[in-house]
Design an enzyme around this catalytic site. Sequence first.
Site, short mmCIF file in Angstrom:
data_model
loop_
_atom_site.label_atom_id
_atom_site.label_comp_id
_atom_site.label_asym_id
_atom_site.label_seq_id
_atom_site.Cartn_x
_atom_site.Cartn_y
_atom_site.Cartn_z
N GLY A 143 -3.03 -6.29 -1.86
CA GLY A 143 -3.21 -6.99 -3.13
C GLY A 143 -2.31 -8.20 -3.22
O GLY A 143 -1.31 -8.31 -2.50
N ASP B 67 3.59 -7.00 -19.77
CA ASP B 67 2.49 -7.42 -18.91
C ASP B 67 1.51 -6.27 -18.67
O ASP B 67 1.09 -6.01 -17.54
CB ASP B 67 3.04 -7.97 -17.59
N1 LIG Z 1 2.17 0.43 -5.16
C1 LIG Z 1 1.01 -0.11 -4.88
N2 LIG Z 1 0.12 0.57 -4.15
C2 LIG Z 1 -1.09 0.02 -3.86
N3 LIG Z 1 -1.49 -1.21 -4.26
C3 LIG Z 1 -0.63 -1.94 -5.00
C4 LIG Z 1 0.66 -1.44 -5.34
N4 LIG Z 1 1.30 -2.38 -6.07
C5 LIG Z 1 0.44 -3.41 -6.20
N5 LIG Z 1 -0.71 -3.16 -5.56
C6 LIG Z 1 -1.90 -4.05 -5.48
O1 LIG Z 1 -1.42 -5.36 -5.35
C7 LIG Z 1 -1.92 -6.16 -6.41
C8 LIG Z 1 -0.92 -7.21 -6.76
O2 LIG Z 1 0.18 -6.63 -7.41
P1 LIG Z 1 1.26 -7.52 -8.19
O3 LIG Z 1 2.08 -6.61 -9.01
O4 LIG Z 1 1.96 -8.40 -7.22
O5 LIG Z 1 0.40 -8.51 -9.04
P2 LIG Z 1 -0.48 -8.35 -10.33
O6 LIG Z 1 0.21 -7.52 -11.33
O7 LIG Z 1 -1.86 -7.93 -9.92
O8 LIG Z 1 -0.56 -9.85 -10.82
P3 LIG Z 1 0.57 -10.72 -11.49
O9 LIG Z 1 1.69 -10.85 -10.54
O10 LIG Z 1 -0.14 -12.00 -11.72
O11 LIG Z 1 0.94 -10.01 -12.75
C9 LIG Z 1 -2.22 -5.18 -7.56
O12 LIG Z 1 -3.20 -5.66 -8.43
C10 LIG Z 1 -2.69 -3.97 -6.78
O13 LIG Z 1 -4.06 -4.10 -6.47
#
Ligand SMILES: Nc1ncnc2c1ncn2[C@@H]1O[C@H](COP(=O)(O)OP(=O)(O)OP(=O)(O)O)[C@@H](O)[C@H]1O
Length: 877
Positions: free
Chosen positions: A488, A615
């Site tokens: 992600g 968020d």
């Molecule tokens: N612990 C995890 N296990 C599996 N996939 C994950 C995990 N953490 C994040 N992801 C995947 O990675 C993506 C990106 O996560 P991240 O927290 O960086 O950004 P976001 O919350 O989607 O966006 P933003 O940073 O704009 O708020 C998530 O939407 C999810 O699909």
Amino acid sequence: LGSMSSIAISYGEKGSVFCGLKSDGLNSVTCYGSNSAIMYETPTRFSFHGLTGGDGFVCGLLMDSNQPYCWGNSGYIQMGVPQPMIREAQYLEISAGDYHVCGLRKVRNRNVSLVDCWGYNMTANYVFDGMIQSISAGSVFNCGLFSNNGSVFCWGDETSSKVISLIPLKMKFRMISAGGFHVCGILEEVDSRTFCWGRSLNIEEQISVTHVSGEGNVDLAPNDPMISVVGGRFHACGIKSYDHRVICWGFIIKPSTSVPTEVKVYEIAAGDYFTCGVLAEKKPLRPVCWGVAFPMSLPLPVLPGLCKPSPCPSGFYDFDQQKGLCESPNSGLCKPCSGDCPVEMYQKSGCTLESDRMCEYNCSSCSSPECFLHCSSSYSNTRTEKKNEKFWALQWPVVIAEIGLVLFISCIVILIAVLYVHHRLRDCECSARFKKSKKLDASSSLQDENINKIRPEMEEFKLRKAQRFTYKELETATCGFKEESIVGKGSFACVFKGVLQDGTVVAVKRTIVSLSFPPNNTHKNFKEFHTELDLLSRLNHAHLLNLLGYCEEGGERLLVYEFMANGSLYQHLHGTNHVLKQQLIWIRRVTIAVQAARGIEYLHGYACPPVIHRDIKSSNILIDEEHNARVADFGLSLLGPVDSNSPLSELPAGTLGYLDPEYYRLHYLTTKSDVYSFGVLLLEILSGRKAIDMMQYEEGNNIVEWAVPLIRSGDIAAILDPILKPPHDLEALKKIANVACKCVRMRGKDRPSMDKVTTALERALAVLMGSPCIEQPILPSEVVLGSNRLHKKSSQMSSNRSENEDQRFELRAPSWITFPSVASSQRRSMSEVDGDGKVIEVKNVGNVGGISDVLRSLEEEIGPASPCQRSFLEHNF
Ligand SMILES: Nc1ncnc2c1ncn2[C@@H]1O[C@H](COP(=O)(O)OP(=O)(O)OP(=O)(O)O)[C@@H](O)[C@H]1O
């Protein structure tokens, strides 16, 4: 299966569940596992004497009424208090088989015993001559142990097990436990041997379950003396009395995890093909399971046995001495005294009412490596002590002189250092004052203020530390952060799947360092990194994403989380894979909403001071292997005011479409801002639409603006996700839609608090699942600050998800784009960075030139907007 205990296991087609009485002195129950009927109906407010579990259900013996209370799902037993029940009947013990439960009644006449059973082929009241000390239920039979002569009596269906005809009539037992098709008991003999009988072997062969060679017949119990024994479907396990280690025998299905022979346990309970125990050492009182298909994450510490009236009988010691584990002050947790010490050890102290017997290695007869290791270290310690004595006798005058000299030199050095530091500080003060007057700009001072605001208070609940990883370790875990490991991308980070050296599957979040970010962004990213690290190290809840560790080396900032095998809710709802969306049926959607609400409620209500997430959105709700939701991404979180009437004045940050308008307009930040975002999330779950979707919809691209009027007009069907068939009765979804409407009210103070939202959702879920009479909150609250959960190991499955392309268009308002410092023209064309580090233009969301209904009602409620604010709201609401 088996007898009543402080822990119980349910198994069967609907999933496995582990339940235990909490070690909080209240004897309340906590459960974990994948059978949603059990999980959601766990009566967390009742106190129980003990628990027992069968196929798809769990029962507890209520402390208040001494009657059984069952929850979960069974076609044969009525859930709640099983019926028919003799009026005012009180029970000493209950025990569940596959599809039935029996209770041993309290009686005045000591010459008879009454046992009542409910369920498959068993509903009847049984009267036995003589006093039964305990009962134990097998798959379709029961056994009782008579207290006067230690004999066993079994009844029920023995067609396949032969447990009744094979009863060892001449043997006397001190305890028994029934399994699927066999019974095991600990003999009254001095050596506490175990004897099992029944026909598990034949049954096993008939259904041709593969088994590990060398193991097999459950009747062939080991010779070790035991203090406890339990029976599974085709296996049995016991706790050895001399070292409290577990030993299992019988048929073990091939992919089973092996018996943890290296750990010591206090209590065990068996399901069909797995067994769980309460750890005695390392992580005391935490549960651990082995076998096949057991629940992965287990609840918090649980009682290691049943609380009984104190003082304990002879042969037992009170484990609860001053620990306050039992609810009643007149009860104790009586554990059987351990047997003779193991070979190579001698008894240091005997078993008393207060403590178990203690053993020590006998160094003159060592034969095992552990004994040699222990003895050599204590031998070398005594030798070293003797040597030291001699040395000090000879050396002390010299040493004293040396110490005097060292002290004298140290004093001089310290004096010089103090003078030097004092001199330097004078210079610093001057230059700081100079710099402040010259350079400090408004925004940086605000940021520092924020940091100060977080730190001192956070120190107060500093309870747990995340592990520090080296960059190399994480690079190896993610195969060099290769593209294929990416699961992600967010605005400022890439998330990689990795496998640590110990086999734990993890998600590694790596901050993207890119030239396209504004320069002050690096500082902001690092701040988000530290906020997330600080907060997650201190928070622990079943529905918050667990942080395992971090790495901070050079310019690299990496956070290591539990890996969520089923990705984010966003991917399920809005991903290109429509099957995923279809599989997200109503019950699952509402369950996810309830679980996410629980996580947020914990942040608001249990963490002190409250944590405001800032968020909440579908891409921050992650879904684990067992389809449980976890709230993630604490980069923007802040510690909020304890009182929601005194909001923080914070510069807005969050994601467009989810942002609380009051927070945008007035910069008022309270926990109610999360409630607004959660309301948007609920609408998203109900409708399957994105919070803002300008690609697909011209009209109604803002979910709140589109859905709220439809819900208010009573046309709930119009907002439901067309990909799913609506449920027969729309009542539950109507309730949820109404909750969502309340959450997205313009004024924060008019929105419900998260605990109210959670309760309303839980009730809606109960209605959806067909039990409308549930009035109490039905999810167990596994809430403890600062304790570690058991982390999932390598069994976690890999998922072939790839980040949904659409997600890049999710619009996040960075905290530096705020009123009143940015002109509306700048905002209109403000740029946003997508997951790949590309800059994408934020499009006008609609309503340009005209004030939307939402904006109008906002104006009515919280006063007119300035031209700047109006322009911004027109873009985003
Ligand atoms: N612990 C995890 N296990 C599996 N996939 C994950 C995990 N953490 C994040 N992801 C995947 O990675 C993506 C990106 O996560 P991240 O927290 O960086 O950004 P976001 O919350 O989607 O966006 P933003 O940073 O704009 O708020 C998530 O939407 C999810 O699909």
